[in-house]
Enzyme design. Structure first.
Site, PDB file in Angstrom:
ATOM      1  N   ASP A  67      15.069  55.572  15.106  1.00  0.00           N
ATOM      2  CA  ASP A  67      16.090  56.009  14.267  1.00  0.00           C
ATOM      3  C   ASP A  67      17.172  55.022  14.229  1.00  0.00           C
ATOM      4  O   ASP A  67      17.086  53.841  14.514  1.00  0.00           O
ATOM      5  CB  ASP A  67      16.539  57.295  14.483  1.00  0.00           C
ATOM      6  CG  ASP A  67      16.939  58.330  13.295  1.00  0.00           C
ATOM      7  OD1 ASP A  67      16.284  59.116  12.989  1.00  0.00           O
ATOM      8  OD2 ASP A  67      18.160  57.902  12.963  1.00  0.00           O
TER       9      ASP A  67
ATOM     10  N   ASP B   9      26.587  65.809  25.620  1.00  0.00           N
ATOM     11  CA  ASP B   9      25.471  66.806  25.598  1.00  0.00           C
ATOM     12  C   ASP B   9      24.213  65.988  25.615  1.00  0.00           C
ATOM     13  O   ASP B   9      23.184  66.665  25.647  1.00  0.00           O
ATOM     14  CB  ASP B   9      25.547  67.687  24.427  1.00  0.00           C
ATOM     15  CG  ASP B   9      25.107  69.080  24.642  1.00  0.00           C
ATOM     16  OD1 ASP B   9      25.093  69.848  23.813  1.00  0.00           O
ATOM     17  OD2 ASP B   9      24.616  69.362  26.070  1.00  0.00           O
TER      18      ASP B   9
ATOM     19  N   HIS C  15      22.845  59.821  12.224  1.00  0.00           N
ATOM     20  CA  HIS C  15      21.533  60.449  12.031  1.00  0.00           C
ATOM     21  C   HIS C  15      20.498  60.472  13.439  1.00  0.00           C
ATOM     22  O   HIS C  15      20.029  61.603  13.893  1.00  0.00           O
ATOM     23  CB  HIS C  15      20.796  59.768  10.933  1.00  0.00           C
ATOM     24  CG  HIS C  15      19.328  60.246  10.498  1.00  0.00           C
ATOM     25  ND1 HIS C  15      18.349  60.129  10.975  1.00  0.00           N
ATOM     26  CD2 HIS C  15      19.427  61.164   9.551  1.00  0.00           C
ATOM     27  CE1 HIS C  15      17.351  60.738  10.279  1.00  0.00           C
ATOM     28  NE2 HIS C  15      17.909  61.372   9.476  1.00  0.00           N
TER      29      HIS C  15
ATOM     30  N   LEU D  26      21.255  68.937  26.235  1.00  0.00           N
ATOM     31  CA  LEU D  26      21.212  69.423  27.604  1.00  0.00           C
ATOM     32  C   LEU D  26      21.334  70.889  27.536  1.00  0.00           C
ATOM     33  O   LEU D  26      22.205  71.456  26.999  1.00  0.00           O
ATOM     34  CB  LEU D  26      22.319  68.547  28.570  1.00  0.00           C
ATOM     35  CG  LEU D  26      21.938  67.183  28.607  1.00  0.00           C
ATOM     36  CD1 LEU D  26      23.367  66.528  29.804  1.00  0.00           C
ATOM     37  CD2 LEU D  26      20.833  66.911  29.219  1.00  0.00           C
TER      38      LEU D  26
ATOM     39  N   ASN E 290      23.501  73.018  29.590  1.00  0.00           N
ATOM     40  CA  ASN E 290      24.405  72.932  30.313  1.00  0.00           C
ATOM     41  C   ASN E 290      25.659  73.702  30.137  1.00  0.00           C
ATOM     42  O   ASN E 290      26.751  73.765  30.487  1.00  0.00           O
ATOM     43  CB  ASN E 290      25.152  71.331  30.397  1.00  0.00           C
ATOM     44  CG  ASN E 290      25.440  71.162  28.804  1.00  0.00           C
ATOM     45  OD1 ASN E 290      25.320  71.700  27.779  1.00  0.00           O
ATOM     46  ND2 ASN E 290      25.395  69.597  28.503  1.00  0.00           N
TER      47      ASN E 290
ATOM     48  N   VAL F 278      25.057  72.682  22.214  1.00  0.00           N
ATOM     49  CA  VAL F 278      23.654  73.120  21.599  1.00  0.00           C
ATOM     50  C   VAL F 278      22.686  72.805  22.720  1.00  0.00           C
ATOM     51  O   VAL F 278      22.740  72.048  23.747  1.00  0.00           O
ATOM     52  CB  VAL F 278      23.364  72.549  20.230  1.00  0.00           C
ATOM     53  CG1 VAL F 278      24.093  72.749  19.057  1.00  0.00           C
ATOM     54  CG2 VAL F 278      23.220  71.110  20.577  1.00  0.00           C
TER      55      VAL F 278
ATOM     56  N   ASN G   1      11.874  64.590   1.977  1.00  0.00           N
ATOM     57  CA  ASN G   1      12.675  65.504   1.017  1.00  0.00           C
ATOM     58  C   ASN G   1      12.490  65.241  -0.397  1.00  0.00           C
ATOM     59  O   ASN G   1      13.281  65.317  -1.201  1.00  0.00           O
ATOM     60  CB  ASN G   1      14.034  65.203   1.345  1.00  0.00           C
ATOM     61  CG  ASN G   1      14.423  65.557   2.810  1.00  0.00           C
ATOM     62  OD1 ASN G   1      13.860  66.215   3.656  1.00  0.00           O
ATOM     63  ND2 ASN G   1      15.767  65.170   3.369  1.00  0.00           N
TER      64      ASN G   1
ATOM     65  N   TYR H 220       0.191  59.301   7.383  1.00  0.00           N
ATOM     66  CA  TYR H 220      -1.003  58.633   8.086  1.00  0.00           C
ATOM     67  C   TYR H 220      -1.828  59.514   8.923  1.00  0.00           C
ATOM     68  O   TYR H 220      -1.294  60.685   9.478  1.00  0.00           O
ATOM     69  CB  TYR H 220      -0.485  57.630   8.953  1.00  0.00           C
ATOM     70  CG  TYR H 220       0.103  56.349   8.235  1.00  0.00           C
ATOM     71  CD1 TYR H 220       1.182  55.670   8.629  1.00  0.00           C
ATOM     72  CD2 TYR H 220      -0.532  55.731   7.262  1.00  0.00           C
ATOM     73  CE1 TYR H 220       1.542  54.542   8.212  1.00  0.00           C
ATOM     74  CE2 TYR H 220      -0.023  54.788   6.544  1.00  0.00           C
ATOM     75  CZ  TYR H 220       0.974  53.906   7.052  1.00  0.00           C
ATOM     76  OH  TYR H 220       1.454  52.559   6.533  1.00  0.00           O
TER      77      TYR H 220
ATOM     78  N   VAL I 229      -0.467  60.491  12.485  1.00  0.00           N
ATOM     79  CA  VAL I 229       0.718  61.090  12.584  1.00  0.00           C
ATOM     80  C   VAL I 229       1.000  62.481  12.090  1.00  0.00           C
ATOM     81  O   VAL I 229       0.380  62.921  11.375  1.00  0.00           O
ATOM     82  CB  VAL I 229       1.792  60.007  11.811  1.00  0.00           C
ATOM     83  CG1 VAL I 229       3.364  60.592  11.719  1.00  0.00           C
ATOM     84  CG2 VAL I 229       2.040  58.713  12.145  1.00  0.00           C
TER      85      VAL I 229
ATOM     86  N   SER J 170      14.133  65.650   8.342  1.00  0.00           N
ATOM     87  CA  SER J 170      14.615  64.737   9.509  1.00  0.00           C
ATOM     88  C   SER J 170      14.560  65.622  10.699  1.00  0.00           C
ATOM     89  O   SER J 170      14.458  65.512  11.579  1.00  0.00           O
ATOM     90  CB  SER J 170      15.532  63.953   9.092  1.00  0.00           C
ATOM     91  OG  SER J 170      15.269  62.891   8.673  1.00  0.00           O
TER      92      SER J 170
END
Length: 602
Positions: free
Chosen positions: A136, A144, A167, A178, A180, A184, A260, A277, A280, A327
């Site tokens: 990416d 985090d 992104h 994490l 923690n 999130v 999208n 593919y 994938v 994504s």
């Protein structure tokens, strides 16, 4: 006219029209291309590109190709070369996500909960030990996230894989934020997270960098890749070959955003690449009500669905943001794959993929909208069966018959392993018939076949290439309750043995094929054997081919399982050919430097 289709941003945006690679009056302009050859490129291929005014960006070892920049006018000449299979535009790929800003919600990762990952976390399974690469825009430093490492393949190729776009950091958080107590939590919060920066600060990149990223993943033991980017157009053979090789030959799981480009009616086939593919997993997006997101791409390539609307995750500057897109759906599936793989390390990538399919929740939609359904981490783990606490121990007895080899050249010993629990009774099943075995500290695998006596296993053990000496064979086993034990035996090898530390060029043969007279092309087959007369595979062989006593070409290749390296001269001209081996790299084996006599006249 030779046409290359421009890559198209897989978002709710107008399609970019196809354009010709060549335009009148633009012959001096330079284009970035992916060149696919009929063999792995060596000195001859790189020289060919440079002779045509090209600048080489990458020479790949994983797939037979070169990424380069060269004048547009040179492409047509390049295509006429018989060793060139195709020339494709090194187009741009785009991060698949939402363009608008979203309000941050620091304590809500509803998608991770929705797919049952939270229940798996409570059972203390969180993906530990599995390597996940995020291909990416990089990953930013965030309180985090823990980043194990990474690489940067964008322009400049620096070692800095920091994310300036946001992104990649958002995607990474959905996989591995994490556990923690704040922010999130990711789907698999204890995975080893790697940043493979293939998109620039504007969220765009090139297919050549994607191939380099997949190659890096293969070389660095990555098990799962997340690919939240794409193009509406097929980028060509070299890109597909990269994904295929990593999946079929190295066992990597690729997960990608389907795109999208969908519509509210859910009609049409618009899944982009690389998601389209076969190698994938293409992921569609759903909302909190298990409805398909109207933007989510549709088509028969869709394999799984995952949350992709209002997904809150890590972002730049230690922030959190809520984003929409396939994504955002893809990393949920990548995280589940890592979570399940950490739970059962014996699964192959194809077995894991099938498990995710069979345990997905059917949302009542057509297949081209949801694939097999919503990915579910809890159902996948449940299908494997929860292990016990692993208390208790096993008694393992190991014996070999014979235990002494009077002639080291002879093969064959029967290894017998008897396994009982601490009470001397049978065991509660063994997790696998592949037992971890060590010979003089070198790990090897012996496959056992159960006999009629419970807890007794035998295997054929070969010692044909061992030098004289004492060898300790250790067998470690684990039963279904997690109890473990080990045992060992000693095997003595005596007598003389052939020296296995050498490699020789056994033969060089010529095979003609093709054309009206079946002699258009000429294959040169170089065969290697070791000191035990066994084929030598995975060795690199460099050769010089002479025609009429003049050097015709220099090339190299790798031997197959039969110990043969093959090179084909397409449209071979008439003449007398001889071949000289100039180098052999076969690991620890030493080449004697000789080439057997060979000649072929066409």
């Amino acid at each position: 006219m030779f046409l290359i289709v421009a890559l198209v941003m897989m978002m709710l945006a107008p399609a970019v029209m196809a354009r010709p690679l060549f335009s009148p009056g633009q012959n001096n302009s330079v284009v970035d291309v992916l060149i696919s050859f009929d063999r792995h490129p060596g000195p001859k291929e790189t020289a060919l590109v440079r002779e045509m005014g090209g600048t080489i960006k990458y020479t790949y070892s994983m797939v037979p190709g070169i990424a380069a920049s060269l004048p547009e006018a040179a492409v047509s000449s390049l295509l006429r070369n018989p060793s060139v299979v195709s020339v494709d535009l090194d187009g741009e790929v785009y991060a698949i996500g939402s363009e608008t800003a979203y309000e941050a919600e620091l304590n809500n990762a509803w998608g991770v909960k929705h797919i049952g990952a939270g229940a798996v976390h409570e059972a203390v399974y969180m993906g530990s030990g599995v390597k996940v690469a995020i291909l990416d825009s990089g990953i930013a430093i965030h309180e985090d996230l823990t980043i194990a490492g990474g690489v940067n393949f964008t322009r400049g190729n620096s070692n800095n894989y920091d994310d300036k776009n946001g992104h990649g950091t958002h995607v990474a958080g959905t996989v591995a934020a994490l556990r923690n107590g704040y922010g999130v939590v990711g789907t698999a919060p204890e995975v080893e997270l790697y940043a493979v920066k293939v998109l620039g600060n504007g969220g765009m990149g090139n297919w050549s960098d994607i191939i380099a990223g997949i190659e890096w993943a293969m070389d660095n033991g990555i098990q799962v890749t997340n690919n939240s980017y794409g193009s509406k157009t097929d980028p060509g053979e070299l890109v597909q070959a990269a994904f295929d090789k990593a999946y079929y030959e190295r066992g990597i799981i690729h997960v990608a955003a389907a795109g999208n480009s969908g519509n509210s009616d859910g009609t049409g086939e618009n899944v982009g690449y690389p998601a389209a593919y076969e190698s994938v997993i293409a992921v569609a997006a759903t909302d909190i009500n298990n409805e398909r997101a109207g933007f989510s791409s549709t088509g028969p390539q869709v394999e799984l669905a995952a949350p992709g609307v209002g997904i809150n995750s890590t972002y730049l500057n230690n922030e959190y943001r809520e984003l929409n897109g396939t994504s955002m759906a893809s990393p949920h599936v990548a995280g589940v794959a890592a979570l399940v793989w950490a739970y059962d390390t014996s699964l192959t990538n194809t077995e894991l993929r099938a498990l995710l399919q069979t345990t997905a929740k059917d949302l009542g939609m057509a297949y081209n909208l949801q694939g097999h359904g919503l990915v579910r981490a809890d159902l996948a783990i449940a299908a494997l069966g929860a292990p016990d606490s692993g208390t208790g121990s096993l008694t393992v007895g190991v014996s070999a018959s014979p235990d002494t080899f009077e002639n080291a050249k002879e093969l064959g010993s029967t290894l017998t392993v008897t396994v009982t629990d601490e009470n001397g009774s049978g065991v509660n099943g063994l997790q696998s018939e592949n037992f971890s075995t060590s010979v003089n500290g070198e790990e090897m695998v012996i496959i056992f076949s159960p006999t009629t006596a419970a807890g007794t296993y035998t295997a054929e053990l070969s010692v044909g290439n061992w030098l004289p000496g004492d060898y300790v064979v250790t067998v470690a086993v684990v039963d279904d309750n997690g109890a473990s034990g080990s045992g060992s035996t000693t095997i003595t090898v005596t007598g003389e043995t052939d020296q296995p530390g050498t490699v020789n060029v056994f033969s060089i043969e010529y095979v003609a094929s093709g054309g009206r007279n079946n002699n258009k092309n000429l294959a040169v087959n170089v065969s290697l054997i070791d000191g035990m007369q066994a084929p030598v595979s995975d060795a690199t062989v460099t050769i010089e081919i002479y025609r009429n006593n003049k050097l015709y070409t220099t090339t190299w290749g790798t031997t197959d399982l039969e110990g043969i390296m093959s090179f084909t001269i397409n449209n071979a001209p008439a003449g007398t050919y001889t071949t000289i081996v100039t180098a052999v790299d076969a690991g620890g084996l030493e080449w004697d430097g000789t080439t057997p006599d060979n000649i072929y006249t066409k």
